[in-house]
Write a protein that holds these residues in place. Structure first.
Motif, mmCIF file in Angstrom:
data_model
loop_
_atom_site.group_PDB
_atom_site.id
_atom_site.type_symbol
_atom_site.label_atom_id
_atom_site.label_comp_id
_atom_site.label_asym_id
_atom_site.label_seq_id
_atom_site.Cartn_x
_atom_site.Cartn_y
_atom_site.Cartn_z
ATOM 1 N N SER A 41 0.911 -1.235 -0.049
ATOM 2 C CA SER A 41 0.001 -0.065 -0.080
ATOM 3 C C SER A 41 0.902 1.095 -0.035
ATOM 4 O O SER A 41 1.948 1.302 0.394
ATOM 5 C CB SER A 41 -0.869 0.090 1.346
ATOM 6 O OG SER A 41 -1.745 -1.023 1.183
ATOM 7 N N THR A 43 0.865 5.131 1.598
ATOM 8 C CA THR A 43 -0.065 5.775 2.305
ATOM 9 C C THR A 43 0.494 7.386 2.201
ATOM 10 O O THR A 43 1.744 7.606 2.009
ATOM 11 C CB THR A 43 -0.012 5.460 3.795
ATOM 12 O OG1 THR A 43 1.491 5.622 4.286
ATOM 13 C CG2 THR A 43 -0.204 3.930 3.988
ATOM 14 N N ALA A 44 -0.361 8.402 2.276
ATOM 15 C CA ALA A 44 -0.081 9.661 2.546
ATOM 16 C C ALA A 44 0.078 10.069 3.843
ATOM 17 O O ALA A 44 -1.059 9.965 4.503
ATOM 18 C CB ALA A 44 -0.793 10.540 1.559
ATOM 19 N N GLN A 45 1.097 10.100 4.623
ATOM 20 C CA GLN A 45 1.207 10.084 6.155
ATOM 21 C C GLN A 45 2.321 10.890 6.556
ATOM 22 O O GLN A 45 3.345 11.066 5.828
ATOM 23 C CB GLN A 45 1.421 8.460 6.379
ATOM 24 C CG GLN A 45 1.713 8.269 7.809
ATOM 25 C CD GLN A 45 1.807 6.821 8.215
ATOM 26 O OE1 GLN A 45 2.117 6.548 9.585
ATOM 27 N NE2 GLN A 45 1.843 5.747 7.140
ATOM 28 N N ARG A 51 -3.400 10.388 5.625
ATOM 29 C CA ARG A 51 -4.098 11.242 5.034
ATOM 30 C C ARG A 51 -5.048 10.625 4.046
ATOM 31 O O ARG A 51 -5.975 10.880 3.200
ATOM 32 C CB ARG A 51 -3.550 12.618 4.365
ATOM 33 C CG ARG A 51 -3.153 13.591 5.346
ATOM 34 C CD ARG A 51 -2.661 14.882 4.779
ATOM 35 N NE ARG A 51 -2.298 15.947 5.827
ATOM 36 C CZ ARG A 51 -1.670 16.964 5.453
ATOM 37 N NH1 ARG A 51 -1.781 17.053 4.146
ATOM 38 N NH2 ARG A 51 -1.445 17.822 6.354
ATOM 39 N N ALA A 52 -4.155 9.425 3.461
ATOM 40 C CA ALA A 52 -4.830 8.612 2.183
ATOM 41 C C ALA A 52 -4.026 7.372 2.330
ATOM 42 O O ALA A 52 -2.790 7.293 2.601
ATOM 43 C CB ALA A 52 -4.775 9.277 0.955
ATOM 44 N N TYR A 54 -3.672 4.018 -0.562
ATOM 45 C CA TYR A 54 -3.918 3.397 -1.697
ATOM 46 C C TYR A 54 -3.298 1.856 -1.936
ATOM 47 O O TYR A 54 -1.984 1.780 -1.846
ATOM 48 C CB TYR A 54 -3.186 4.011 -2.960
ATOM 49 C CG TYR A 54 -3.497 3.695 -4.322
ATOM 50 C CD1 TYR A 54 -4.708 3.693 -5.017
ATOM 51 C CD2 TYR A 54 -2.626 2.713 -5.229
ATOM 52 C CE1 TYR A 54 -5.019 3.475 -6.492
ATOM 53 C CE2 TYR A 54 -2.804 2.287 -6.332
ATOM 54 C CZ TYR A 54 -3.951 2.311 -6.955
ATOM 55 O OH TYR A 54 -4.381 1.910 -8.224
#
Length: 361
Positions: A41, A43-45, A51-52, A54
């Protein structure tokens, strides 16, 4: 050909660099192991929030594992964030084909509190991943979720560990004790029908990425051929140091410092070599103390400062002199050295800077 061990991380990416595959690769490097990656995955972290998320397709996750295993080889692997049931099934099926040791970090919740494993995927983790795990490394909340019992003390942790091995099929489990308050951080291992405790002082510091880094350290040491119990012992030392010397960045949970394990011994040796070279030069200064500190993030006390006096080199400077240098370092982190001569003190980035300013070299 230079032989190097290889370790694989099957996990999510943390854009903040504190956890996930980023933490795993730093850990592998600190133990001199080549890191391989299968990203599950993205991650926007950061240190405060996720935050997101995918998820990568299960087929691509499997193909990443196959690509590195077929060509490069895998001496040991670990899982981190697996996110959903389909990824879990794909990982389990692929890993089983190769038979390398597998450390499972059952990542469920980020340090910020964001869920990293979907609720319906917990059963898939239990059914497909735990039975092929060499070792499972849950923290207290994760061990409660897997075992179905509440953990309030070490005896509860032992009961949970036994359930995860005996009823869920894991090869071994270490329940991490960081969530249990006390003067020590005590982890409980259940392996080959016996319990063993791993103890370290409970240190305050940065904790983002502790689970990832701890499991990665175990994996790296398994890849290097150490026994499971030896690998856990090294990982316990590593993570305690990483928390203590954590990286003070961001505005939330600051990350573990994986580099401390490698940087501190390397810097100590470099300092020793430098002072060995300058030893004879210093005899020109009567009864002087030449101090040389570890880089600012690693200088916490007089024990972290090397002193050269009368040809003798040792770590552990006199407290009153060390405090003078540390006070200066707090204002100017690049300053790492001080020369104390009767009636005078000089500061510099290195001992050579000071001796050059005096015209001695």
């Amino acid at each position: 050909m230079i032989f190097m061990r290889k370790a694989l991380t099957i996990a999510g990416s943390d854009s903040g660099g504190g956890a996930g595959i980023e933490a795993d690769l730093k850990t592998f490097a600190s133990f001199g192991v080549h890191g391989l990656v299968a990203i599950t995955s993205v991650t926007a972290q950061n240190t405060r929030e996720v935050r997101a998320i995918y998820d990568i397709s299960p087929d691509v996750v499997a193909k990443q594992i196959e690509a590195v295993a077929d060509d490069i080889g895998v001496d040991a692997a670990k899982t981190g964030m697996l996110s959903n049931a389909e990824i879990i099934k794909a990982v389990a099926k692929t890993v089983e084909k190769y038979g390398f040791p597998l450390v499972v970090d059952p990542v469920m919740i980020a340090k910020s509190g964001a869920p990293l494993l979907r609720e319906d995927a917990v059963e898939a983790l239990i059914e497909y991943i735990l039975p092929i795990a060499t070792l499972v490394t849950p923290n207290i909340p994760e061990a409660e979720k897997l075992s179905g019992i509440e953990i309030k003390c070490r005896e509860d942790a032992k009961r949970a560990a036994k359930i995860i091995v005996k009823e869920l099929g894991a090869g071994a489990v270490i329940v991490k004790g960081g969530h249990l308050k006390g003067h020590e951080a005590i982890d409980v291992l259940y392996y080959n029908g016996k319990f063993r405790e791993y103890r370290a002082p409970f240190v305050k510091g940065c904790t983002h990425g502790t689970g990832c880094s701890f499991s990665a350290a175990i994996t790296a040491n398994l890849a290097k051929g150490k026994s499971l119990e030896e690998a856990i012992g090294k990982a316990k030392e590593f993570i305690t140091m990483g928390i203590y010397y954590g990286i003070k960045i961001g505005h939330g949970h600051c990350p573990v410092n994986q580099n401390a394990w490698r940087d501190i011994p390397a810097e100590k040796w470099r300092i020793y070599e430098e002072l060995m070279i300058l030893g004879e030069t210093l005899t020109k200064l009567n009864d002087a103390y030449l101090l040389y500190a570890l880089p600012a993030p690693y200088t916490r006390s007089e024990k972290d400062i090397c002193v050269l006096r009368r040809g003798e080199i040792k770590f552990g400077a006199p407290e009153e002199l060390a405090s003078v240098l540390m006070d200066r370092m707090r204002k100017e982190p690049d300053i790492r050295s001080a020369l104390f001569v009767k009636g005078d003190v000089r500061f510099g980035k290195s001992p050579r800077d000071i001796l050059k300013s005096l015209g001695i070299i």
